[in-house]
Design an enzyme around this catalytic site. Structure first.
Site, PDB file in Angstrom:
ATOM      1  CE  LYS A   1      10.804  18.358  62.077  1.00 32.86           C
ATOM      2  NZ  LYS A   1       9.833  17.276  62.287  1.00 32.86           N
TER       3      LYS A   1
ATOM      4  CB  SER B   1       3.494  16.136  57.068  1.00 35.39           C
ATOM      5  OG  SER B   1       2.580  15.733  58.052  1.00 35.39           O
TER       6      SER B   1
END
Length: 160
Positions: free
Chosen positions: A44, A131
């Protein structure tokens, strides 16, 4: 003697937000112990290091009894076994989260039929927070104070 109900809340937490905190509080009201499991998630390409994310999560939950934070880089089901957690916590903000989370829940259950996944929704005021939204705002020095626990905001401010 009654066995303790231990839940594992896995995620990247890059960074931990008020939405995550809300889910942790809700989970803590349902389980004897909640383990916030911060995934390394190199794929990620997180903005913050694993150590920074663990530290932010530890600071955010420091006043919640029965909650602790661990880092991990293995299968979630394996981590659950290591900590005797029989339940995985997953947050759902919107319908768009549901399909992915449902597939993940089925996958984890296929790896261990004893693992249950519990889906929790944050309060409406936190439902839009992710986030990725926070990271985008941080890139442009946008206001994030209303999206993050105060202690996490201070840590991020000290990193810049």
């Amino acid at each position: 003697m009654k066995s303790r109900k231990i839940a594992l809340y896995p995620g990247t937490f890059d960074p931990i937000t008020n939405g995550h905190y809300d889910i942790i509080e809700r989970a803590r009201n349902l389980f004897d112990e909640v383990i916030v499991a911060v995934a390394e998630s190199k794929d990620k390409n997180p903005l913050f290091t694993l150590e920074q994310r663990i530290h932010m999560a530890q600071i955010a939950v420091k006043n919640l009894n029965g909650v602790h934070v661990v880092g991990f880089n293995n299968l979630t089901v394996e981590l659950a076994h290591e900590h005797n957690a029989g339940v995985l916590i997953r947050g759902l903000r919107a319908v768009s989260d549901f399909e992915y989370e449902l597939q993940l829940g089925y996958l984890n259950n296929s790896l261990d039929e004893e693992i249950e996944t519990v889906y929790l929704m944050p309060k409406l005021k936190h439902a839009f927070i992710s986030s990725s939204i926070v990271r985008n705002l941080l890139k442009f020095n946008g206001k994030t104070e209303h999206l993050l626990p105060i202690e996490v905001q201070k840590i991020i401010g000290s990193l810049n």
